[in-house]
Design a protein around this motif. Structure first.
Motif, short mmCIF file in Angstrom:
data_model
loop_
_atom_site.label_atom_id
_atom_site.label_comp_id
_atom_site.label_asym_id
_atom_site.label_seq_id
_atom_site.Cartn_x
_atom_site.Cartn_y
_atom_site.Cartn_z
N VAL A 104 -24.15 -27.26 -62.99
CA VAL A 104 -24.55 -28.84 -62.85
C VAL A 104 -23.92 -29.71 -62.00
O VAL A 104 -24.90 -30.44 -61.56
N ASP A 105 -23.34 -29.08 -60.98
CA ASP A 105 -22.53 -29.56 -59.67
C ASP A 105 -22.28 -28.77 -58.55
O ASP A 105 -22.55 -27.48 -59.06
N ALA A 106 -22.06 -29.11 -57.47
CA ALA A 106 -21.87 -28.31 -56.62
C ALA A 106 -20.07 -27.27 -56.74
O ALA A 106 -19.93 -26.67 -56.48
N GLN A 107 -19.58 -27.90 -57.44
CA GLN A 107 -17.72 -27.86 -57.53
C GLN A 107 -18.43 -26.23 -58.33
O GLN A 107 -17.68 -25.19 -58.51
N SER A 108 -19.07 -26.65 -59.53
CA SER A 108 -19.27 -25.44 -60.35
C SER A 108 -20.08 -23.74 -60.14
O SER A 108 -20.01 -22.90 -60.28
N CYS A 109 -20.74 -24.63 -59.21
CA CYS A 109 -21.66 -23.30 -57.82
C CYS A 109 -21.13 -22.42 -57.42
O CYS A 109 -20.21 -21.88 -56.57
N ALA A 110 -19.78 -23.22 -56.53
CA ALA A 110 -18.25 -23.04 -55.61
C ALA A 110 -17.78 -22.18 -56.28
O ALA A 110 -17.08 -21.37 -56.05
N GLU A 130 -30.97 -32.30 -54.16
CA GLU A 130 -30.84 -32.76 -52.90
C GLU A 130 -29.19 -33.46 -52.67
O GLU A 130 -28.91 -32.29 -51.61
N THR A 131 -28.75 -34.11 -53.46
CA THR A 131 -27.75 -33.85 -52.97
C THR A 131 -26.44 -33.32 -53.24
O THR A 131 -25.63 -33.14 -52.25
N MET A 132 -26.84 -32.33 -54.15
CA MET A 132 -25.58 -30.89 -54.82
C MET A 132 -26.15 -30.52 -53.60
O MET A 132 -25.09 -29.72 -53.21
N LEU A 133 -27.18 -29.77 -53.14
CA LEU A 133 -27.39 -29.08 -51.95
C LEU A 133 -26.76 -29.46 -50.90
O LEU A 133 -26.27 -28.44 -50.22
N THR A 134 -26.90 -30.76 -50.99
CA THR A 134 -25.84 -31.32 -49.44
C THR A 134 -24.83 -30.74 -49.32
O THR A 134 -24.35 -30.33 -48.62
N LEU A 136 -23.17 -28.15 -51.56
CA LEU A 136 -23.20 -26.92 -50.69
C LEU A 136 -23.44 -26.07 -49.51
O LEU A 136 -22.21 -25.37 -48.82
N VAL A 137 -24.06 -26.59 -48.89
CA VAL A 137 -23.78 -26.80 -47.12
C VAL A 137 -22.65 -27.05 -46.59
O VAL A 137 -21.94 -26.03 -45.98
N ARG A 138 -21.73 -27.95 -47.05
CA ARG A 138 -20.65 -28.51 -46.95
C ARG A 138 -19.31 -27.83 -47.23
O ARG A 138 -18.52 -27.62 -46.44
N ALA A 139 -19.54 -27.12 -48.60
CA ALA A 139 -18.84 -26.28 -48.71
C ALA A 139 -19.02 -24.61 -47.97
O ALA A 139 -18.06 -24.28 -48.76
N ASP A 140 -19.76 -24.47 -47.06
CA ASP A 140 -20.20 -23.12 -47.21
C ASP A 140 -20.44 -22.21 -48.41
O ASP A 140 -20.09 -20.85 -47.88
N ILE A 141 -21.21 -22.48 -49.14
CA ILE A 141 -22.05 -21.38 -50.44
C ILE A 141 -22.99 -21.19 -49.99
O ILE A 141 -24.00 -21.78 -49.13
N ASN A 152 -35.65 -31.86 -42.19
CA ASN A 152 -34.70 -33.12 -41.93
C ASN A 152 -33.65 -31.84 -43.21
O ASN A 152 -32.45 -32.37 -43.27
N ASN A 153 -34.50 -30.73 -43.62
CA ASN A 153 -33.15 -29.53 -44.30
C ASN A 153 -31.90 -29.12 -43.41
O ASN A 153 -31.86 -28.73 -42.16
N THR A 154 -30.95 -29.62 -44.51
CA THR A 154 -29.46 -28.73 -43.46
C THR A 154 -29.23 -27.50 -44.35
O THR A 154 -28.27 -26.93 -44.30
N TYR A 155 -30.63 -26.46 -44.54
CA TYR A 155 -30.42 -25.86 -46.15
C TYR A 155 -30.92 -25.06 -45.02
O TYR A 155 -32.28 -25.59 -44.94
#
Length: 327
Positions: A104-110, A130-134, A136-141, A152-155
């Motif tokens: 449900v969020d970036a942490q659970s994906c990580a 979009e917030t979660m995807l961004t 995930l980029v920062r977390a290098d997933i 503008n995509n960072t992924y």
């Protein structure tokens, strides 16, 4: 494994290589080892085997359930896309983990990646994530997305030229001489917003008094679109052109408008999106914007594998064209 080695008269490492399909073992030896293994009821524990390998050999595929109320995903386009991804993964001998619960969020994906539950993620639909995807980029997933391709995509994203799709629909409407346009879709989604912007751009460029109205469909299911379309047509002037965010939504509009006495293409022109197989056989056959779904799955998997290998793959925009039919 010791027993299999003794019965097959080979070493334990040879048994291991034979069962894992290593090219270091001859076909004759592999056949003998497999025959003995089957006779003894021996099977490799794949989960235990993965713990000894650098990768899990599993890819998680996340569907955009958030855009379909009550988890109702009935759009054939989504399943065509999923089928393409599944086929591409099978060619690479990768397992598929479909929409794991709790992501449900970036942490659970990580956490899923860190626990080796999967090597990477494929998101089928951006939705409003979009917030979660961004994050995930920062977390290098490692992940890729089917959705809007933007500078503008960072992924890494793979998708059609949504703005062009909107422009193609608009030019079709201009050619039909229509002036009261209705756009059906939730423009909080980046893909759908780009389609809307392409449509509006043509209306402005034409400078012929064209009015573009919007009908937001937060629930993107067939039933959801039917509900909001019925409410809208009961209190608004009928449009002479409708651009729906999907072919499924286009079918819902045709059904509701028919109940209100409006028939396409007699009373209004209509364009859908995706070119799902039923669109060609619906009554009337639906004019639609085609996405190259047959290529999407393999491209998504290829991009993700590059990302897992440490590369930084670029986004890919698929060919986009209009298919003219009866509507």
């Amino acid at each position: 494994m010791d027993d299999i080695a003794r019965l097959a008269k080979v070493s334990k490492p040879t048994v291991s290589r034979a069962l894992s399909g290593s090219h270091l073992v001859s076909e004759t030896t592999r056949a003998r080892v497999l025959e003995v293994a089957r006779a003894q009821g021996y099977a490799v524990n794949r989960n235990a085997q993965k713990l000894r390998q650098a990768r899990s050999g599993t890819i998680a595929v996340i569907l955009d359930f958030g855009s379909h109320r009550g988890g109702r995903i009935g759009d054939p386009f989504m399943f065509e896309l999923l089928a393409g991804v599944s086929e591409a993964l099978s060619v690479r001998n990768q397992d598929i983990l479909l929409s794991p619960p709790g992501l449900v969020d970036a942490q659970s994906c990580a956490d899923l990646i860190a626990s080796r539950g999967a090597d990477g993620l494929i998101f089928l639909g951006q939705g409003n994530q979009e917030t979660m995807l961004t994050e995930l980029v920062r977390a290098d997933i490692p992940f890729v997305v089917w959705g809007a391709v933007s500078k503008n995509n960072t992924y890494c994203a793979v998708g059609s030229d949504n703005a062009l799709g909107g422009r193609l629909a608009g030019k079709h409407f201009v050619g039909r001489g229509t002036r009261r346009w209705l756009f059906v879709g939730n423009i909080e989604h980046e893909e759908i917003l780009l389609r809307y912007e392409g449509l509006v751009a043509v209306a402005r460029e034409t400078n012929n008094g064209i009015e573009v109205c919007t009908l937001s469909a937060v629930d993107m299911s067939y039933a959801g679109v039917c509900s909001v379309a019925a409410e809208w047509i009961s209190s608004n002037e009928a449009p002479d052109a409708v651009f729906a965010f999907s072919d499924t939504a286009a079918m819902a509009v045709i059904s509701v408008f028919r109940d209100a006495g409006l028939v396409a293409p007699r009373d209004y022109a209509l364009v859908g999106y995706n070119n799902i197989p039923p669109a060609a056989h619906f009554t009337p056959a639906i004019t639609t914007i085609e996405q190259e779904t047959h290529l999407a799955g393999s491209i998504l998997v290829e991009k993700l594998m590059q990302r897992i290998d440490g590369a930084n793959p670029k986004s890919a925009m698929l060919q986009t064209r209009i298919i003219i039919r009866e509507s």
